[in-house]
Each structure stands twice: as C-alpha cells, then as structure tokens.
Design a protein around this motif. Structure first.
Motif, PDB file in Angstrom:
ATOM      1  N   TYR A 201       0.789  -1.233   0.000  1.00  0.00           N
ATOM      2  CA  TYR A 201       0.000   0.000   0.000  1.00  0.00           C
ATOM      3  C   TYR A 201       0.822   1.284   0.000  1.00  0.00           C
ATOM      4  O   TYR A 201       0.257   2.353  -0.184  1.00  0.00           O
ATOM      5  CB  TYR A 201      -0.922   0.020   1.231  1.00  0.00           C
ATOM      6  CG  TYR A 201      -1.752  -1.219   1.352  1.00  0.00           C
ATOM      7  CD1 TYR A 201      -2.828  -1.445   0.489  1.00  0.00           C
ATOM      8  CD2 TYR A 201      -1.449  -2.197   2.295  1.00  0.00           C
ATOM      9  CE1 TYR A 201      -3.579  -2.597   0.578  1.00  0.00           C
ATOM     10  CE2 TYR A 201      -2.204  -3.357   2.393  1.00  0.00           C
ATOM     11  CZ  TYR A 201      -3.262  -3.552   1.526  1.00  0.00           C
ATOM     12  OH  TYR A 201      -4.004  -4.705   1.611  1.00  0.00           O
ATOM     13  N   SER A 202       2.124   1.208   0.218  1.00  0.00           N
ATOM     14  CA  SER A 202       2.901   2.440   0.351  1.00  0.00           C
ATOM     15  C   SER A 202       4.312   2.283  -0.206  1.00  0.00           C
ATOM     16  O   SER A 202       4.949   1.238  -0.034  1.00  0.00           O
ATOM     17  CB  SER A 202       2.996   2.844   1.835  1.00  0.00           C
ATOM     18  OG  SER A 202       3.819   3.980   2.002  1.00  0.00           O
ATOM     19  N   SER A 203       4.788   3.324  -0.846  1.00  0.00           N
ATOM     20  CA  SER A 203       6.175   3.375  -1.314  1.00  0.00           C
ATOM     21  C   SER A 203       6.997   4.301  -0.428  1.00  0.00           C
ATOM     22  O   SER A 203       8.015   4.847  -0.846  1.00  0.00           O
ATOM     23  CB  SER A 203       6.229   3.855  -2.772  1.00  0.00           C
ATOM     24  OG  SER A 203       5.647   5.153  -2.876  1.00  0.00           O
ATOM     25  N   CYS A 204       6.575   4.478   0.824  1.00  0.00           N
ATOM     26  CA  CYS A 204       7.279   5.349   1.757  1.00  0.00           C
ATOM     27  C   CYS A 204       8.686   4.825   2.025  1.00  0.00           C
ATOM     28  O   CYS A 204       9.015   3.681   1.716  1.00  0.00           O
ATOM     29  CB  CYS A 204       6.513   5.435   3.076  1.00  0.00           C
ATOM     30  SG  CYS A 204       6.439   3.867   3.972  1.00  0.00           S
ATOM     31  N   ASP A 205       9.527   5.666   2.610  1.00  0.00           N
ATOM     32  CA  ASP A 205      10.830   5.210   3.058  1.00  0.00           C
ATOM     33  C   ASP A 205      10.650   4.371   4.321  1.00  0.00           C
ATOM     34  O   ASP A 205       9.692   4.564   5.085  1.00  0.00           O
ATOM     35  CB  ASP A 205      11.743   6.393   3.371  1.00  0.00           C
ATOM     36  CG  ASP A 205      12.264   7.079   2.113  1.00  0.00           C
ATOM     37  OD1 ASP A 205      11.984   6.584   1.005  1.00  0.00           O
ATOM     38  OD2 ASP A 205      12.947   8.109   2.240  1.00  0.00           O
ATOM     39  N   VAL A 206      11.561   3.443   4.532  1.00  0.00           N
ATOM     40  CA  VAL A 206      11.550   2.606   5.731  1.00  0.00           C
ATOM     41  C   VAL A 206      12.946   2.627   6.330  1.00  0.00           C
ATOM     42  O   VAL A 206      13.928   2.333   5.633  1.00  0.00           O
ATOM     43  CB  VAL A 206      11.148   1.151   5.414  1.00  0.00           C
ATOM     44  CG1 VAL A 206      11.140   0.315   6.693  1.00  0.00           C
ATOM     45  CG2 VAL A 206       9.791   1.096   4.733  1.00  0.00           C
ATOM     46  N   VAL A 207      13.040   2.986   7.593  1.00  0.00           N
ATOM     47  CA  VAL A 207      14.321   3.036   8.302  1.00  0.00           C
ATOM     48  C   VAL A 207      14.218   2.154   9.536  1.00  0.00           C
ATOM     49  O   VAL A 207      13.384   2.389  10.406  1.00  0.00           O
ATOM     50  CB  VAL A 207      14.680   4.481   8.717  1.00  0.00           C
ATOM     51  CG1 VAL A 207      15.994   4.496   9.508  1.00  0.00           C
ATOM     52  CG2 VAL A 207      14.787   5.383   7.497  1.00  0.00           C
ATOM     53  N   LEU A 208      15.055   1.117   9.590  1.00  0.00           N
ATOM     54  CA  LEU A 208      15.033   0.182  10.712  1.00  0.00           C
ATOM     55  C   LEU A 208      16.424   0.054  11.326  1.00  0.00           C
ATOM     56  O   LEU A 208      17.429   0.075  10.611  1.00  0.00           O
ATOM     57  CB  LEU A 208      14.575  -1.208  10.257  1.00  0.00           C
ATOM     58  CG  LEU A 208      13.198  -1.338   9.610  1.00  0.00           C
ATOM     59  CD1 LEU A 208      12.946  -2.811   9.252  1.00  0.00           C
ATOM     60  CD2 LEU A 208      12.103  -0.814  10.516  1.00  0.00           C
ATOM     61  N   TRP A 209      16.460  -0.124  12.639  1.00  0.00           N
ATOM     62  CA  TRP A 209      17.686  -0.503  13.327  1.00  0.00           C
ATOM     63  C   TRP A 209      17.646  -2.010  13.516  1.00  0.00           C
ATOM     64  O   TRP A 209      16.701  -2.554  14.097  1.00  0.00           O
ATOM     65  CB  TRP A 209      17.788   0.201  14.673  1.00  0.00           C
ATOM     66  CG  TRP A 209      18.215   1.630  14.541  1.00  0.00           C
ATOM     67  CD1 TRP A 209      19.484   2.127  14.677  1.00  0.00           C
ATOM     68  CD2 TRP A 209      17.387   2.760  14.245  1.00  0.00           C
ATOM     69  NE1 TRP A 209      19.491   3.488  14.484  1.00  0.00           N
ATOM     70  CE2 TRP A 209      18.217   3.902  14.220  1.00  0.00           C
ATOM     71  CE3 TRP A 209      16.012   2.913  14.006  1.00  0.00           C
ATOM     72  CZ2 TRP A 209      17.724   5.179  13.962  1.00  0.00           C
ATOM     73  CZ3 TRP A 209      15.523   4.178  13.747  1.00  0.00           C
ATOM     74  CH2 TRP A 209      16.374   5.297  13.724  1.00  0.00           C
ATOM     75  N   VAL A 210      18.652  -2.703  13.012  1.00  0.00           N
ATOM     76  CA  VAL A 210      18.686  -4.160  13.038  1.00  0.00           C
ATOM     77  C   VAL A 210      20.017  -4.605  13.641  1.00  0.00           C
ATOM     78  O   VAL A 210      21.068  -4.104  13.258  1.00  0.00           O
ATOM     79  CB  VAL A 210      18.538  -4.760  11.621  1.00  0.00           C
ATOM     80  CG1 VAL A 210      18.367  -6.269  11.691  1.00  0.00           C
ATOM     81  CG2 VAL A 210      17.374  -4.109  10.875  1.00  0.00           C
ATOM     82  N   ASP A 211      19.973  -5.531  14.588  1.00  0.00           N
ATOM     83  CA  ASP A 211      21.208  -5.993  15.212  1.00  0.00           C
ATOM     84  C   ASP A 211      22.046  -6.801  14.231  1.00  0.00           C
ATOM     85  O   ASP A 211      21.530  -7.429  13.305  1.00  0.00           O
ATOM     86  CB  ASP A 211      20.899  -6.819  16.460  1.00  0.00           C
ATOM     87  CG  ASP A 211      20.076  -8.043  16.143  1.00  0.00           C
ATOM     88  OD1 ASP A 211      20.584  -9.164  16.321  1.00  0.00           O
ATOM     89  OD2 ASP A 211      18.924  -7.882  15.694  1.00  0.00           O
TER      90      ASP A 211
END
Length: 540
Positions: A201-211
């Motif tokens: 539903y979205s082409s927004c940016d995604v920012v995740l912190w991942v170990d």
C-alpha cells in the motif's frame, strides 16, 4: 495482565505492549531493537533506448542465474523457496491492494502491469518487458548477497528495484513519509509480514535498526533489500551513552530515533512519520492516509473505545512504569486516563521530532536511568500524552480509529484466509494491525499471504531432540518465559536459539506460543498434554 506478556517474546522479563496489550512480544523483533545497514551496490538497469528483445533476454538470463544462486543459498540456511516463479510473483503482487488496486507510483516501483494482476515472467507479451524487469531487479540483488554480512553493508537504501520514474519522486524524503522502527532479533517471517504488507500500500521510506546477528540471516538480507529498507546495523554494546546497553530495546530505541529525526529526517523534509513496533505489525491500507483524511498532528492510539472502560490504574504494568519514573503527583494526574500504546504512533515530522526529544530527554536523565526496568517507554509515553506535553495531539481509538491493538479484543475480524480483514468497532477497515499474533487466524492469514518461502522446520530444529506427541515434557518447571506468534515448531527452535539460557521448549499449536525452558532433562519432569497438540524440543 493484558499488558504484560508480550515482552517475553524477546527474551526479556515480561513486559507488555500496553495496558491491555502485551509488551513482551514487543514489535521490535523477536528480541528487540538494533542498528543495521545493508546496501544494493549492484544495480540492474536497462536503457530505455535499448532493443526490447535484448532487454528481455538479458533480464531472463540474469534472473535464471540469480534465482538458482538464491535458491541454493537460502536452502543451505534452512529456507526452501516454494517455487522460483512464486517468489517473483509474491514480490510484485505484494504491491497490490485487496482488489488488485494500487497507486501508479507503486505500479512503477514494483513493475506491476496495470493491465494484469499476474506479474510473473510468463504472463502475456504485452507485459513481458515489465515482468522481465521484475525478475532481474528483485532476484539479482538478493542473489548477489554473500553469506558474509560485512560484504553487503551500506548506510543507504536500495534503488536496484526502482523504475526510472522514482528518480523524480525522490528516494529519500522530499515530502514523502517514513516508517521508523527497531528490529532487534527479528525473524524472517514477521519481517516479511511487516514489510510485504506495507509495500502493498505504500512506497514510503523505511528506516530500521537491526542488530548485527539478525543481518547475517540470508533471508533477512533478502527481505531488507527486496523491500528497499534503509537499515542501520548496531550492537547494544556500542550504544552511547554506554549505560543504554543494559536497557530493553524499546527504551534505547528512542535516543537513536531522536537523533535520526532531528538530523537525517529534517534534511530529507519528510511529511509523515510512523513510529512502529515491527515484530507483530502488518498493514491493510496506507498507514499515512490518516494525515490526508484528518490533517497534520500527532496521532496517539488508545487501547480502548471512544468512551474508555479501562484505566491506567487498572493495569499493574502501566501503573508500575509510571510510579517507577515519576512522582506520586504525576501518577495521580494520569492514573484515571485510558492506556495509550507507545508501539504505534503516526505524526507530522515536527510533532514526531518533539515527541522523540521528550522521550529521549526523560530516558537519559538521572531519573530515567534509575527507573529503567524491562522497558519503561510506555509509561513515559502515557505521561506525555495525558499531561499535554505533545503538540497538536489527537487521540484515536479502537472503536473508530485506523490502528488495531488486537489484545484489546475490540477490533472485529471478518472473513478468513485471503479474505480476512480487521475492522474497528464501527466497521471501518483498519490501516494498521498491531499485535496480530493475539489472534491465530489473523496471524495465519498474514503469514500465508506474505511469507512466500517454506521454512524447513527439521533443519531449524536439527540441534534439538523433538517429541511431536503433544506432550509438554517440562510442564510446570524451569520456565524462562514465553514467545507468541508461533505457527510451527521451527519458530520455537529459532526462539530457543536466540534466548539466553534456553535448553528446551514446548510449542503449543492451539496457543501459538513457545514456552521457553531452562532445563533439558525430561526424566526429571512431569508430562502434560497440550490442548490442540504441539511439540517439545530439548538440547541433548
């Protein structure tokens, strides 16, 4: 306590998402937040001026090579792709809405033909060029990942799957929306459900912190690249100030989020920000539609109806967090208010930044440092909400709002399987489904739709002796905690692998839970039949 069991999912002491919502399975990951960064240095692009047949041939050759490489790599790491064609279809059809509808921007990004719902390379000639580009852009970057995580680390989001039209829309910011969250200890299945449903539903940016440990999983690598995630690799031991290393990820995420919002996000000029739990969240429509429909502001989610029935004072966990960190006067001021969930908030950039600043300032203060216990950010969140500390605050509820907190048992579940939908008490489709693992039918519906590979349970459990008779061989003893969202014994083997001190588990099919044990001698315990069956596994 409705608000206390979710934390155990992370290998931490029980801590629930909210008052009526468990914080144990805190949607950061199976364990919780982290910092990570992968890249898409290898890009597959076809010149618009090139001969169409050459483009198709080259793309199919690349896809065939990459598909075989990817299939072999994933199989070696306990994953079995259901079929190569299916994996390509899944990557693209996830960008479709329930009725196959999607925006032009999403069509462009994921190479979806507006004339056909079948994006596979074998579709009609009118869409063959689009399908070929899908195969090359989706499979090749994933296949180019080495098993060595360090070889694919980057701080920038992927652009390998981007159509030419994306350049003008601006990959980072430029008035776009952004989803931000922690994904420490994240397993591939919940990550696929979060990212796959969002990209529908979205082409927004995604920012995740991942170990760093999670980023070494090849399927996690694939998902982060496939769904164009900007992820920041981190280790708790390197966090600054150093005392944050002892915190629960739901707490130490806020200094990281605040730093990102006041620096990178401000430069990128984002419009909307979704501050999200990751592990138990999926989407049914564009989460940012509320900003279009109701205007700018900070939308905090109540876990109750428009006229609330349950208060902070009724929940030991929420009351405890506030009492630990604030004065008696502050607690008295908010104790009769309904519980708001800190795991899911939508805001305009300025409001989100101010909120994150206040969360950060409280957490790193002397009083904040001393009161941290198994994640206290929910208590701090509720104090900010109910003491008028958040600018332009707007409360949304389970009765009429777009965010479902499933543990509240207020949202309605309609249909089943592929047609299953979660609606608010007024019958409106809810954009965000948080805590979907509290309802196994909802969990299984999302898993069937977005987990496009077949996990190899036997391989995942090869370290364990397993008993599939449905007996809990360790009933009532050496319990370390529990995890939710389990649909197979492989989920429990993975959970035990990542839980410090775990030597055995009992997987309950009916409950969808893994009961984590600290002992591994079944002869010393008593057996108990698990309703609905299940599996006990233990280290020999």
């Amino acid at each position: 306590e409705a608000g206390a069991k979710e934390r155990m999912l992370q290998g931490a002491a029980p801590r629930q998402r909210g008052g009526g919502a468990s914080r144990n399975n805190r949607s950061h990951g199976v364990n919780s937040g982290s910092k990570s960064a992968y890249g898409d240095k290898d890009k597959v692009r076809a010149s618009p001026q090139a001969n169409g047949g050459s483009i198709v041939l080259m793309a199919l050759v690349v896809a065939a090579y990459a598909g075989g490489y990817l299939h072999g790599t994933l199989k070696a790491h306990n994953y079995e792709i259901k079929s190569l064609d299916h994996s390509v279809k899944a990557a693209v059809t996830h960008a479709q809405g329930p009725g196959g509808e999607h925006s032009q921007e999403i069509r462009d990004r994921f190479m979806i033909s507006s004339a056909s719902k079948d994006p596979s390379p074998s579709s009609s000639s009118s869409s063959s060029s689009s399908s070929s580009k899908s195969a090359a852009s989706i499979l090749f970057p994933a296949a180019s990942n080495s098993n060595n995580a360090e070889s694919v680390v980057s701080s920038s989001p992927s652009t390998a799957a981007a159509a030419p039209s994306l350049a003008s829309s601006g990959r980072k910011g430029d008035g776009k929306d952004v989803v931000i969250g922690m994904a420490k200890g994240i397993a591939p299945k919940p990550l696929a459900m979060f990212l796959g449903s969002l990209r529908e539903y979205s082409s927004c940016d995604v920012v995740l912190w991942v170990d760093s440990k999670s980023t070494q999983d090849p399927m996690v690598q694939t998902l982060l690249k496939k769904y164009e995630v900007e992820f920041k690799v981190f280790s708790p031991s390197t966090l600054k100030p150093s005392f944050m290393a002892a915190w629960h990820p739901s707490s130490y995420r806020w200094p990281l989020i605040y730093d990102f919002l006041r620096n990178d996000a401000a430069e990128r000029n984002y419009r909307g920000v979704l501050l999200a739990d990751i592990r138990d969240t999926a989407f049914q429509k564009d989460p940012f539609s509320i900003l279009d429909e109701r205007g700018a502001g900070f939308y905090a989610s109540s876990e109750d109806r428009d006229v609330p029935k349950r208060r902070i004072q009724d929940c030991g966990w929420n009351s405890g967090w506030i009492k630990s960190c604030y004065s008696d006067a502050t607690y008295a001021r908010v104790s009769d208010k309904p519980i708001s969930c800190s795991g899911m908030s939508i805001a305009s950039l300025s409001e989100a930044t101010e909120y994150a600043r206040k969360m950060n300032d409280k957490l790193v203060s002397e009083s904040g440092k001393s009161c941290e216990r198994n994640g206290v950010d929910q208590g701090m969140h509720n104090v900010l909400v109910w003491t008028d500390e958040i600018p332009n605050l707007k409360i949304i509820t389970q009765e009429s709002g777009p965010i479902a907190n499933m543990q509240s048992e207020i949202p309605m579940v309609a249909g089943s399987g592929a047609s299953l939908r979660v609606k608010n008490a007024k019958g409106d489709l809810m954009a965000i489904v948080h805590q979907y693992d509290r309802d196994l039918n909802v969990l299984r519906a999302f898993e069937e739709k977005y987990v496009y590979w077949k996990p190899d349970d036997e391989k995942l459990c090869e370290r364990y002796k397993t008993d599939d008779s449905g007996q809990d061989l360790f009933a009532g003893r050496c319990d370390l905690g529990l995890t939710g969202g389990a649909t197979s014994k492989g989920d429990c083997c993975r959970a035990c692998d990542n839980w410090q001190g775990c030597k055995a588990f009992a997987f309950s099919k009916a409950a969808g839970k893994c009961f984590i044990k600290g002992c591994n001698d079944p002869s010393q315990g008593r057996n108990k039949q698990m309703p609905g069956g299940g599996t006990t596994g233990y280290l020999p």
